[in-house]
Design a protein around this motif. Structure first.
Motif, mmCIF file in Angstrom:
data_model
loop_
_atom_site.group_PDB
_atom_site.id
_atom_site.type_symbol
_atom_site.label_atom_id
_atom_site.label_comp_id
_atom_site.label_asym_id
_atom_site.label_seq_id
_atom_site.Cartn_x
_atom_site.Cartn_y
_atom_site.Cartn_z
ATOM 1 N N ASP A 15 19.891 28.760 -22.425
ATOM 2 C CA ASP A 15 19.861 29.145 -20.773
ATOM 3 C C ASP A 15 19.301 29.096 -20.209
ATOM 4 N N ARG A 16 18.767 30.469 -19.396
ATOM 5 C CA ARG A 16 18.964 29.827 -17.973
ATOM 6 C C ARG A 16 17.540 31.413 -16.949
ATOM 7 N N PRO A 17 16.673 31.336 -16.886
ATOM 8 C CA PRO A 17 16.095 32.272 -15.708
ATOM 9 C C PRO A 17 17.119 32.717 -14.987
ATOM 10 N N GLY A 18 16.560 34.367 -15.250
ATOM 11 C CA GLY A 18 17.598 34.983 -14.241
ATOM 12 C C GLY A 18 18.860 34.834 -14.678
ATOM 13 N N ARG A 19 19.086 34.862 -15.883
ATOM 14 C CA ARG A 19 20.679 35.441 -16.534
ATOM 15 C C ARG A 19 21.277 36.694 -17.268
ATOM 16 N N ALA A 72 14.195 29.673 -20.476
ATOM 17 C CA ALA A 72 14.454 30.897 -19.857
ATOM 18 C C ALA A 72 13.273 31.484 -20.633
ATOM 19 N N ALA A 73 13.292 32.272 -20.413
ATOM 20 C CA ALA A 73 12.011 33.148 -21.884
ATOM 21 C C ALA A 73 12.342 35.315 -21.665
ATOM 22 N N LEU A 74 11.639 35.574 -23.002
ATOM 23 C CA LEU A 74 11.345 36.922 -22.945
ATOM 24 C C LEU A 74 10.634 37.827 -22.872
ATOM 25 N N GLY A 75 9.835 36.778 -22.550
ATOM 26 C CA GLY A 75 8.044 36.968 -22.517
ATOM 27 C C GLY A 75 7.881 37.771 -23.612
#
Length: 356
Positions: free
Chosen positions: A330-334, A268-271
């Motif tokens: 965490d996971r991307p898209g959540r 996961a990332a916030l960018g």
């Protein structure tokens, strides 16, 4: 060998108290017979069957798995690796390969070192794959286990080349699972934050990095990567080591073998790029946004440079490391919430996490 130069354990930074468990020891005892006048005297104590069985199991696992563990020599540094397949792919740590492209690899069946070339390094999870330029006869791939079935108390063996002593084995137990650990960038570390690591009491020494943590079923359950350091002494804390779980190893190494790179990080990332900020007492107080990637998760949520993030979901954030650890778990898209300060005023925004 100067152990401090070997890319192996790095200082582990984690937010939970650690449990150090000693491995059980098998004692030896036997019955004492009271001999009559005509009975022969006892000549020695018998080894208990359970202890013999355990020793036999240790030795069988070592015979089965050690041929799949190799020594990797870079120009200045040394580590270990695990044979991934019969095509000559070997998985190791990114901090073992560093910035180099070619290596000397010593396998269990090779009398002379073999040359290998880097396929791809993925510092974000501290994993890399190299490939032997020539695949020797008898190269034996390891069998990777199921990380979900690893439990605290499980007996494990760590195999590798600590301090250049190839084909070395230490033993211990799984002390805990699910640790999120940040290794830092000191001494050549990749600054990775890795979730779901396996904590073990088996000794992890310089040169063990990239080797195998193995259960008594002969399956590799993790890649030894880090040893904790005592912050008071600045030296390794005995009995506290960490291994990247086998499920993550298979995911990353499998993508590298198939595609030559990691195409789906699952991270996961916030960018954003960010830094830790401190309060008026110089205590860490949040994560300041330095820049926002256009179209990224933070951008879509309305964050902008200068905002100070203090919470992601229910997790309070005080440092950039705490943000990395929260995202690693965490996971991307959540969908979650991000709490932040803007010009001293608190705000909360909905955010859909992106991918690193």
């Amino acid at each position: 060998m100067d152990a401090s130069r070997t890319r192996a354990p790095r200082t582990a930074v984690f937010a939970v108290a650690l449990l150090c468990c000693a491995a059980p020891a098998a004692g030896c005892s036997g019955p004492v017979a009271l001999a009559g006048r005509d009975a022969p005297a006892a000549t020695g104590a018998a080894v208990p069957t359970a202890a013999t069985d355990l020793q036999d199991r240790y030795q069988q696992v070592i015979r089965d798995v050690l041929p799949s563990v190799v020594q990797i020599q870079a120009s200045r540094d040394l580590g270990s690796g695990v044979v991934y397949d019969d095509k000559g792919h070997i998985v190791t740590n990114a901090h073992v390969v560093g910035a180099e492209k070619t290596f000397q690899v010593t396998t269990a069946s090779s009398e002379e070192p073999l040359t290998a070339t880097l396929v791809y390094s993925y510092p974000e999870q501290d994993l890399a794959v190299v490939r032997l330029d020539r695949v020797p006869d008898g190269l034996k791939p390891a069998v990777f286990g199921d990380s979900e079935k690893v439990e605290a108390g499980q007996i494990v063996l760590a195999m590798g080349s600590p301090l250049g002593l190839s084909s070395s084995v230490t033993q211990g137990i799984v002390s805990a699972t699910g640790r999120t650990v940040s290794e830092g960038s000191e001494g050549g570390g990749t600054d990775a934050t890795i979730a779901n690591m396996v904590q073990t009491s088996a000794a992890i020494n310089p040169g063990n990095s990239g080797g195998a943590l193995v259960g008594l079923d002969g399956r590799v359950i993790g890649i030894p990567t880090l040893a904790a350091a005592d912050p008071g002494l600045g030296s390794a804390a005995p009995g506290i080591g960490f291994a990247i779980p086998a499920s993550l190893v298979r995911t990353v190494a499998g993508q590298i073998v198939r595609h030559g790179e990691v195409v789906d990080s699952g991270r996961a990332a916030l960018g954003i790029t960010a830094r830790t900020v401190v309060d008026d007492r110089y205590r860490p107080a949040g994560v300041a946004v330095v820049s926002v990637r256009a179209g990224g998760a933070a951008d879509r949520a309305g964050l902008r440079p200068g905002d100070v993030i203090t919470r992601l979901g229910d997790t309070p954030l005080t440092t950039i490391t705490s943000l990395s650890e929260a995202l690693a778990a965490d996971r991307p898209g959540r969908r979650t919430t991000v709490t932040y300060l803007r010009d001293g005023t608190g705000h909360t925004a909905e955010v859909t996490l992106g991918e690193q």
